[in-house]
Design a protein around this motif. Structure first.
Motif, short mmCIF file in Angstrom:
data_model
loop_
_atom_site.label_atom_id
_atom_site.label_comp_id
_atom_site.label_asym_id
_atom_site.label_seq_id
_atom_site.Cartn_x
_atom_site.Cartn_y
_atom_site.Cartn_z
N TYR A 63 0.84 -1.20 0.00
CA TYR A 63 0.00 0.00 0.00
C TYR A 63 0.88 1.25 0.00
N LEU A 64 1.90 1.27 0.84
CA LEU A 64 2.84 2.40 0.90
C LEU A 64 3.51 2.62 -0.45
N THR A 65 3.97 1.55 -1.05
CA THR A 65 4.63 1.66 -2.36
C THR A 65 3.66 2.19 -3.41
N ARG A 66 2.44 1.69 -3.41
CA ARG A 66 1.45 2.15 -4.37
C ARG A 66 1.13 3.63 -4.18
N ARG A 101 9.83 -0.49 -9.95
CA ARG A 101 8.50 -0.62 -9.34
C ARG A 101 7.47 0.23 -10.08
N PHE A 102 7.87 1.44 -10.51
CA PHE A 102 6.99 2.31 -11.27
C PHE A 102 6.58 1.61 -12.57
N THR A 103 7.56 1.06 -13.28
CA THR A 103 7.29 0.37 -14.53
C THR A 103 6.39 -0.84 -14.31
N GLN A 104 6.62 -1.55 -13.23
CA GLN A 104 5.82 -2.73 -12.91
C GLN A 104 4.36 -2.35 -12.64
N LEU A 105 4.13 -1.26 -11.91
CA LEU A 105 2.76 -0.88 -11.53
C LEU A 105 2.04 -0.08 -12.61
N VAL A 106 2.78 0.78 -13.33
CA VAL A 106 2.15 1.69 -14.28
C VAL A 106 2.19 1.13 -15.71
#
Length: 153
Positions: A63-66, A101-106
């Motif tokens: 949640y924090l990372t998101r 992480r940005f690439t993985q989520l977005v």
């Protein structure tokens, strides 16, 4: 049976979990760990992780990372900051971990995301202005309560 049985979270615990989630939302740029978040919720860290995930569908650290990535998306759309500056502002310690992480989520790199939004012609606020006005405090130099912009200007 899958081994990931969902347990009902006691209703009296929900306000404590909400307090911890609100703490994450307010203090996402800081180095937060499970011990701190569990202390905010007033439960053990193991109980906190299980209860948080059962309530919100993701672990507290996810949640924090998101939330950090969501804030980075906002800043990439409107602020004229480098990806490195932005990475540090939202609470990541490593540009590599932020970018992956940005690439993985977005689904695209931070630079590609910013370029796509800037191609739409939206206005960008210069990063120096944001720093000058105290909107962004990358080094935590202003301390609590001092990051308010001067209203007399």
């Amino acid at each position: 049976m899958t081994g990931t049985a969902t347990r009902a979270v006691p209703v009296d615990l929900l306000s404590h979990l909400r307090r911890a989630r609100d703490h994450i939302d307010r203090h996402y740029p800081l180095a937060l760990d499970l011990d701190q978040l569990a202390a905010v919720a007033g439960v053990s860290k193991f109980h906190f992780v299980r209860s948080f995930e059962a309530t919100y569908g993701e672990t507290p650290i996810r949640y924090l990372t998101r939330r950090r990535i969501e804030r980075a998306q906002d800043l990439l759309r409107v602020a004229n900051l480098t990806v490195t500056e932005l990475c540090m502002l939202v609470g990541f310690a490593s540009l590599g971990s932020f970018s992956s992480r940005f690439t993985q989520l977005v689904g695209e790199s931070p630079t590609a995301y910013r370029d796509r939004w800037s191609a739409r012609g939206g206005p960008h606020v210069p990063g120096c202005y944001l720093f000058m006005r105290g909107v962004l405090d990358p080094g935590g130099t202003t301390g609590p309560g001092m990051a308010e912009p001067d209203r007399a200007i």
